[in-house]
Design an enzyme around this catalytic site. Structure first.
Site, mmCIF file in Angstrom:
data_model
loop_
_atom_site.group_PDB
_atom_site.id
_atom_site.type_symbol
_atom_site.label_atom_id
_atom_site.label_comp_id
_atom_site.label_asym_id
_atom_site.label_seq_id
_atom_site.Cartn_x
_atom_site.Cartn_y
_atom_site.Cartn_z
ATOM 1 N N ASP A 105 0.865 -1.185 0.000
ATOM 2 C CA ASP A 105 0.000 0.000 0.000
ATOM 3 C C ASP A 105 0.901 1.234 0.000
ATOM 4 O O ASP A 105 1.595 1.504 0.984
ATOM 5 C CB ASP A 105 -0.895 0.009 1.244
ATOM 6 C CG ASP A 105 -1.959 -1.081 1.221
ATOM 7 O OD1 ASP A 105 -1.822 -2.041 0.430
ATOM 8 O OD2 ASP A 105 -2.925 -0.979 1.989
ATOM 9 N N LYS A 167 -7.001 3.322 -2.553
ATOM 10 C CA LYS A 167 -7.305 3.188 -1.119
ATOM 11 C C LYS A 167 -7.510 4.584 -0.543
ATOM 12 O O LYS A 167 -6.899 5.543 -1.012
ATOM 13 C CB LYS A 167 -6.119 2.454 -0.452
ATOM 14 C CG LYS A 167 -6.162 2.406 1.060
ATOM 15 C CD LYS A 167 -4.998 1.595 1.632
ATOM 16 C CE LYS A 167 -4.913 1.788 3.140
ATOM 17 N NZ LYS A 167 -3.810 1.059 3.771
ATOM 18 N N LYS A 196 -10.308 0.070 -1.830
ATOM 19 C CA LYS A 196 -10.109 -0.299 -0.422
ATOM 20 C C LYS A 196 -10.472 0.905 0.438
ATOM 21 O O LYS A 196 -9.826 1.953 0.354
ATOM 22 C CB LYS A 196 -8.655 -0.719 -0.181
ATOM 23 C CG LYS A 196 -8.339 -1.016 1.288
ATOM 24 C CD LYS A 196 -6.927 -1.569 1.461
ATOM 25 C CE LYS A 196 -6.497 -1.595 2.923
ATOM 26 N NZ LYS A 196 -5.119 -2.095 3.098
#
Ligand SMILES: O=C[C@H](O)COP(=O)(O)O
Length: 247
Positions: A105, A167, A196
């Site tokens: 990430d 995300k 996400k």
């Protein structure tokens, strides 16, 4: 292997299915070795899809999780500011994969996004995608810092950069991810990448609403995630109705 890219289409889920949608994490500066060991134990026992720790703890987490288990090892890149140089981000990402991370990430370069230097933002992401291919990359926008227009631009770049997911937050800023801003992202990426939702997600009702919108993965700190799974097991039949509206 990429997990949970498709929107959830079932009408209810049990605790195991809920855990399979959640990346749990111990990624605050104060998390120590004991937190990582507890994270791994919980991930194994409850079947969370991924567990994330700060970069220096990735080798430890890798050693604690079975290679063929349900939980993959995750790590952050350029965390939590996104302000690292592209060279450092790419090197950090490659090092994390070498240490056993299976998904990363990465923080987007917020300052360049806010400066409308979109070519820089795109090249920054692409360099990391290329450094770790075929390992999936999620790119964090950190919504708390962005206007709606910047969210749209950031999401569009992520969807077009070879990343696997966009995300919403690191959990390092106070603002929780809202459904309004998630809708903005989902409308922008149009299913081209997974979404996400992370940062301040605290109830089963919020999760249901976000799944209905098209969220495909959640990022939630371990303590809260465990509590949400427990709440799910205590529901009638042990199933959580995804059609349930927020009170
Ligand atoms: O994925 C990001 C963070 O783990 C979310 O943390 P939080 O649930 O404390 O906001």
């Amino acid at each position: 292997m990429l997990r949970n890219i498709r929107p959830n289409t079932t009408s209810s889920i049990d605790a195991r299915e809920l855990a399979a949608l959640i990346d749990i994490s111990a990624v605050q500066a104060f998390h120590g070795e004991q937190d990582v060991r507890e994270l791994a134990e919980i991930a194994i026992a409850q079947g969370f899809v991924a567990a994330h720790v700060l970069p220096h703890f990735v080798p430890l987490l890798r050693s604690l999780l079975p290679r063929e288990g349900a939980t993959i090892v995750g790590g952050p890149v350029g965390f939590p500011s996104g302000g690292h140089t592209t060279k450092i981000k790419a090197a950090e990402a490659a090092g994390l994969v070498a240490a056993g991370a299976q998904e990363l990430d990465m923080m987007i370069n917020v300052g360049r996004l806010k400066s409308n230097d979109l070519a820089y933002v795109r090249a920054d992401i692409r360099a990391v995608v290329e450094a770790i291919a075929p390992v999936p990359l999620k790119v964090i926008l950190e919504l708390a810092h962005l206007s709606d227009d910047e969210i749209r631009k950031g999401a569009e770049i992520v969807a077009d950069s070879g990343a696997a997911f966009v995300k919403t937050g690191t959990g390092w800023t106070p603002n929780a991810t809202t459904t309004e801003r998630l809708r903005l992202i989902i409308d922008t990426v149009g299913g081209a990448v997974g979404v996400k939702a992370s940062g301040g997600i605290r109830s089963l009702e919020a999760i249901a609403e976000m799944l209905r919108l098209g969220v495909t993965r959640f990022g939630i700190n371990t303590k809260v995630a465990v509590d949400l799974v427990r709440q799910c097991t205590e529901l009638p039949g042990g199933r959580f109705d995804l059609a349930q509206e927020t009170a």
